[in-house]
Design an enzyme around this catalytic site. Sequence first.
Site, PDB file in Angstrom:
ATOM      1  N   CYS A 226     -22.914   7.121 -44.564  1.00 60.59           N
ATOM      2  CA  CYS A 226     -21.737   7.146 -44.401  1.00 60.59           C
ATOM      3  C   CYS A 226     -21.490   5.980 -45.323  1.00 60.59           C
ATOM      4  O   CYS A 226     -21.874   4.777 -44.719  1.00 60.59           O
ATOM      5  CB  CYS A 226     -21.423   7.471 -43.356  1.00 60.59           C
ATOM      6  SG  CYS A 226     -19.109   7.788 -43.136  1.00 60.59           S
ATOM      7  N   ARG A 320     -33.096   6.897 -48.443  1.00 63.99           N
ATOM      8  CA  ARG A 320     -34.628   7.521 -47.899  1.00 63.99           C
ATOM      9  C   ARG A 320     -35.255   6.987 -45.892  1.00 63.99           C
ATOM     10  O   ARG A 320     -35.180   5.558 -46.049  1.00 63.99           O
ATOM     11  CB  ARG A 320     -35.781   7.043 -49.033  1.00 63.99           C
ATOM     12  CG  ARG A 320     -37.153   7.258 -48.876  1.00 63.99           C
ATOM     13  CD  ARG A 320     -38.345   6.687 -50.209  1.00 63.99           C
ATOM     14  NE  ARG A 320     -39.638   7.151 -49.602  1.00 63.99           N
ATOM     15  CZ  ARG A 320     -40.025   8.397 -48.886  1.00 63.99           C
ATOM     16  NH1 ARG A 320     -38.622   9.530 -49.423  1.00 63.99           N
ATOM     17  NH2 ARG A 320     -40.963   8.911 -48.776  1.00 63.99           N
TER      18      ARG A 320
END
Length: 392
Positions: A226, A320
């Site tokens: 976020c 990732r």
Amino acid sequence: MGMWIGRNRKARVTYGFDEIALVPGRVTINPNEVDIMFRLPRKEAEPLELKIPILASAMDGVVDVRFAIAMNNLGGLAVLNLEGVQTRYKNPQEVLQKIVDANKSEITALLQRIYQEPVQEDLIAARVRQIKDGGVLAAVSSIPQRAAEFGRIAEEAGADVFVVQSTVSTVRHISSEYKSLDLEKFCREMRIPVIVGNTVGYDVTLEIMECGPAAVLVGVGPGAACTSRGVLGLGVPQVTATVDCAAARDAYFKKTSRYVPIITDGGMSRGGDVCKALACGADAVMVGSAFAKAHEAPGRGYHWGMATPHANLPRGTRIRVGSTGSLKQILFGPAEVDDGSQNLVGAITTCMGNVGARDIAEFQQTEIIIAPSIRTEGKLFQTVQSVGMGKS
């Protein structure tokens, strides 16, 4: 309360997980003998009981039908996003592969295109039934603007829990462009438990609880994928947010004798963070990035926020996280990594044993200290070598 930040303006001091520590108790307990069950209230029925106080976030890189079944079989609960690729595409695997394969420079634009495809109502019902066919609880999520529509479909398909989730949830939402969700009416008319979020404040949590939800989600902007805190400058660190919302829960219980659990959502990547959230007053936690690392996660080692594909103001990114182990390993071990991201349940029970808490309610009474050096004290070699607690 607060400190002066300039002429005529004060600001409150708030705290996140890295700034506090839990104090060991005078009595210790065998970790195998503590009770960590989470109970979600239901109308005119016994509560839904989860063996572990952990929910998986409603994010496309974390939860699909397969993951939801696996999570519930291990004692937790996974929430499926009803506005994600699982309900926009009949074959979401092809779409997920495109997201995984995209390079960093094009990923946000790709996500925006992918999420422009409309949600298909028949897929909402289909996904719920697929989860139920696995013999487990089905929990699903949508934003407030679609909750009335999607809630009916999900409930009729057999869903057990419905989550109304947005960046910031309030009872008094003002808009002249669309009709706001009547939260009290929605909670009253839904036959299944409704969880509402997200919030970070005492007063707004009280107002939400008065609408009749089964639980409230706590946290604005702490998630690993976020970017709301950077894009909007908005948020409260999770320790302070959890403590404030727990105080609202306790005040509401004292006033009404109805206990509405709070669920700390986001910002927890390690077992220690989860332990601190529970000790600060959470009844359960909702975790995303830690589960995105599971072999069973649909994101295949990638994780992205729910607001990443927003057409006009993206408030998330793709990160990732890698695939480090099975979901069972992440929850119960054996841990094969040194950073606390595996065996989350073992961390909870061991911590509870060390502070002398027999159950979550007692754990919430743990002594807490402000300790900004907790992650660095004596950890020079770990920091230099980027191992264990020295990892960023």
